[in-house]
Enzyme design. Structure first.
Site, PDB file in Angstrom:
ATOM      1  N   GLY A 376       0.820  -1.206   0.000  1.00 22.40           N
ATOM      2  CA  GLY A 376       0.000   0.000   0.000  1.00 22.40           C
ATOM      3  C   GLY A 376       0.850   1.251   0.000  1.00 22.40           C
ATOM      4  N   ASP A 503       8.506 -11.413   6.201  1.00 24.81           N
ATOM      5  CA  ASP A 503       8.872 -10.653   5.010  1.00 24.81           C
ATOM      6  C   ASP A 503      10.138  -9.824   5.261  1.00 24.81           C
ATOM      7  OD1 ASP A 503       8.613  -9.988   2.376  1.00 24.81           O
ATOM      8  OD2 ASP A 503       6.982  -8.540   2.661  1.00 24.81           O
TER       9      ASP A 503
END
Ligand code: NAG
Ligand code: NAG
Ligand code: NAG
Ligand code: NAG
Length: 695
Positions: A376, A503
């Site tokens: 995002g 991640d």
């Protein structure tokens, strides 16, 4: 003679100038310096910054912790107070507050403290015995500039030298108190010392008075029900010079934490004054606190409020009905602009009002956009006044039910505090959008610094070419890698439950003002897993950092984080991305390249040429070996993050294992192939082991 006369004549005028200057200084500093306030309840206290479990209850009581285990909460006045005068001496101050501690079980924990600190965010703060003020990494450092009066309800012998399980202590830069006394007060005839139980579930008043000139600190407590005035004799009266402890401008407030033991800690009223006596609290107007802990909180209030509004309308005139309708319309309009909270959202701490974030980012204006990635957009925002800069990540997700679980997790991750982890300040959900508020990192991401292409995420289509940007030195790189490793050890082993980052990659490593590494976005990948279609298993991660077993199990583990960290070790050392599309159409794999170089006994060939050979060969070799160990295709063969740290710190000696140079069967043919003189671009299209998507 004449000379003497003139000097005599001059003296008074010089003195006058001095006086004028002094007056000027006093006048100028005065407006910002003298703090004088009284909160008899916190109902209207919009100028407090709350975090963690801190919350102002409807009654007006300030809740620092909510009776749950393993939480911490802070409440600071949002504007700093001048604590050092122009003469460089700590100013005199006086404060008085009423607190109430309600134990969750038979014995609660861990206490609360009045805190004076250089910032509202206490770096490295831990729960339990640290009371949310300091932590194992900061305790005892004179650079903390932290002063606290602790009201401690747990006896921690080991390392803390606590007096008993119910004491008041004066803490300077350390939770090992300088002075401490079992909680008690002296009766006014000075004869009797009466014990006070801090966890009494009754309001207790405390006074802290400091005389900056005489360097005397007095601490006094008394049960609010017994005594409306301050006992004449303080419980603690100590000689302390706070001038070196205080910085010029300090934040004042409260901190509290729970752990295995828990209590609800409340502040009911608070007054403070610098350079004078704090105003008296009106004990007859103290807010109530819930006791015992309320059963599952009812949600009926809004409805009953509507009924109460509606009732007179039914009974009354057309006019009042019209008023109600206008009111309803107005409320609707307001609702459209404001929050629509689902039940579950109300109970999660760290929630920011949407309108604050909207304002902070100038309505999510493009001018505030600082990054855009797979998860995002990221906006720079300024909260409450100019000083509080944050990064706000906006994620659009249709995770639905998953959102709820995710927010529960985010709210709990909001309590994670570590100097190598980006602090999550809070969140806000609005429709499909989830807004995450992080501390702002002025130096951007490691990815951007290494490769100079702004904040890019995911795989790149463009050709990979080392760009000329400010090159990090080897020492900086090693410092960053160690920082990331510490952050991961904390998530894997030291926090209250195991957090798998999922991640780890260069674009998620952000750099603080001191170029120290801060790992960001932990737990975020979870949103996509929660939200994923349960039929198709959705793997989250970034190609090149994803462990090969992910292709089979799709289950992130601490070992998959280690794999990703291995890729990062090599990436930072070699100045190359873990995998990338090359000009020749093949995919390059960094692990293979490093193995290849190592196999030919020329490890250092793999090192980033931009370092121009200025690095410590032993360190570089260690990091490359470690990178290969972490990149092992068998999860069990990888070291733990703890071991990785030990190797990086030299606490454990890494034994190079030549089989690491051969470990991937897919590559053995290649390894015996091209000689070392081959350039990077021709160095193999051999990436199968770290490209799970291929299977
Ligand atoms: C807090 O804000 C209120 C109103 O907004 C103001 O009256 C009060 O003086 C402020 N208190 C402090 C300590 O800044
Ligand atoms: C704890 O107390 C003991 C004895 O009173 C003292 O020797 C020791 O230095 C103290 N430890 C700390 C950390 O202050
Ligand atoms: C007391 O405070 C001083 C700072 O003023 C600190 O250096 C010292 O270590 C403290 N003593 C103890 C016993 O904690
Ligand atoms: C501290 O307490 C003593 C009495 O024990 C008193 O003489 C002194 O004035 C007090 N100082 C302050 C700053 O309240």
């Amino acid at each position: 003679m004449a000379k003497k006369n003139t000097s005599v004549a001059l003296a008074p005028s010089i003195a006058l100038i001095h006086l004028a200057m002094l007056l000027f200084l006093v006048c100028c500093t005065d407006s910002s310096s003298v703090a004088d306030f009284l909160f008899n309840s916190f109902e209207q206290a919009s100028n407090l910054s709350l975090d963690g479990s801190a919350l102002v209850l409807r009654s007006g009581a300030l809740q620092l912790t909510d009776g749950n285990n393993n939480v911490m909460g802070h409440a600071f006045l949002d504007t700093p107070v001048r604590m050092v005068g122009i003469n460089k001496m700590a100013v005199s101050f006086s404060t008085c507050f009423v607190f109430d501690i309600v134990a969750t079980g038979t014995g609660g924990g861990y206490g609360l403290a009045f805190v004076v600190a250089p910032s509202k965010v206490l770096p490295g703060a831990s729960r339990e015995d640290y009371l949310g003020i300091l932590g194992p990494s900061t305790n005892g450092r004179s650079s903390n500039h932290v002063f606290a009066i602790e009201f401690d309800t747990v006896l921690s012998v080991q390392g803390f030298n606590d007096t008993n399980y119910n004491h008041v202590g004066v803490d300077i830069n350390s939770l090992v108190s300088n002075v401490s006394e079992p909680a008690a007060y002296y009766t006014d005839d000075d004869k009797k010392k009466v014990a006070v139980k801090l966890e009494s579930a009754q309001p207790i008043q405390a006074w802290v008075d400091y005389d900056g000139g005489a360097h005397v600190l007095n601490v006094t407590i008394a049960p609010a029900a017994l005594s409306t005035h301050k006992p004449h004799r303080p419980l603690i009266s100590a000689r302390l010079d706070l001038s070196t402890v205080f910085r010029e401008s300090m934040y004042i407030g409260f901190s509290s934490a729970t752990g295995k033991l828990a209590s609800s800690h409340y502040i009911l009223a608070w007054s403070f004054r610098s350079e004078g006596a704090a105003q008296d609290i009106d004990l007859s107007r103290l807010p109530d606190v819930p006791k015992p802990r309320p059963p599952a909180r009812g949600r009926s209030t809004p409805r009953s409020a509507i009924i109460r509004i509606a009732a007179p309308a039914c009974a009354g005139t057309l006019f009042s009905m019209a008023m109600v309708m206008v009111g309803v319309l107005w409320l609707r309009r307001k609702a459209a602009l404001a929050e629509t909270l689902e039940d579950w959202e109300v109970n999660h701490p760290h929630r920011f009002p949407y309108k604050d974030l909207h304002r902070a980012t100038k309505g999510f204006s493009d001018s505030q956009l600082i990054g855009q990635g797979g998860f995002g957009q990221v906006y720079k925002g300024v909260l409450h006044g100019a000083s509080d800069v944050v990064a706000i990540k906006r994620i659009s997700s249709n995770a639905g039910q998953g959102m709820r679980e995710f927010v529960a997790e985010i709210a709990s991750l909001g309590r994670v505090r570590h100097r190598n982890l980006v602090e999550l300040r809070g969140w806000c959900k609005r429709g499909q959008d989830l807004l995450l508020v992080y501390e702002f990192m002025p130096n951007g991401s490691l990815d951007a610094i290494l490769f100079g292409k702004g904040t890019r995420e995911r795989e790149e289509e463009e050709e990979e070419a080392p760009t000329t940007t400010t090159t990090l030195t080897w020492a900086q790189r090693l410092h960053i890698l160690k920082g990331v490793a510490f952050g991961l050890v904390y998530l894997h082993e030291e926090w209250e439950h195991v957090v798998v980052h999922r991640d780890v990659k260069a674009s998620n490593v952000l750099l603080g003002a001191d170029m120290g590494a801060r790992l960001g976005d932990f737990g975020l990948a979870r949103l996509y897993e929660h939200g994923a279609d349960p039929v198709t298993t959705h793997v989250v991660g970034t190609i090149g950092y994803m462990a090969p077993e992910m292709a089979v199990t799709s289950r992130p583990t601490t070992a998959t984080d280690v794999f990703a960290f291995g890729a990062l070790l090599l990436e930072v050392t070699c100045g190359r991305r873990p995998t990338s599309a090359g000009g020749g159409g093949g995919t390059h794999n960094l692990v293979s390249w490093v193995r290849h170089c190592g196999f030919h006994g020329q490890f250092l060939r793999a090192v980033d040429p931009r370092l121009h050979g200025s690095y410590d060969e032993e360190e570089v070799t260690l990091v490359l070996w470690l990178g290969l160990m972490c990149s092992h295709s068998i999860p069990e063969a990888r070291p733990s993050m703890r071991q990785v740290c030990n190797y990086l710190n030299g606490d454990e000696t890494l034994q190079p294992d030549d089989s690491l140079l051969l470990s991937s069967t897919d590559h053995s043919a290649q390894l015996f192939g091209p000689p070392i003189s081959m350039t990077w671009t021709s160095c193999g299209s051999m990436s199968a082991d770290s490209l799970p998507s291929g299977r």
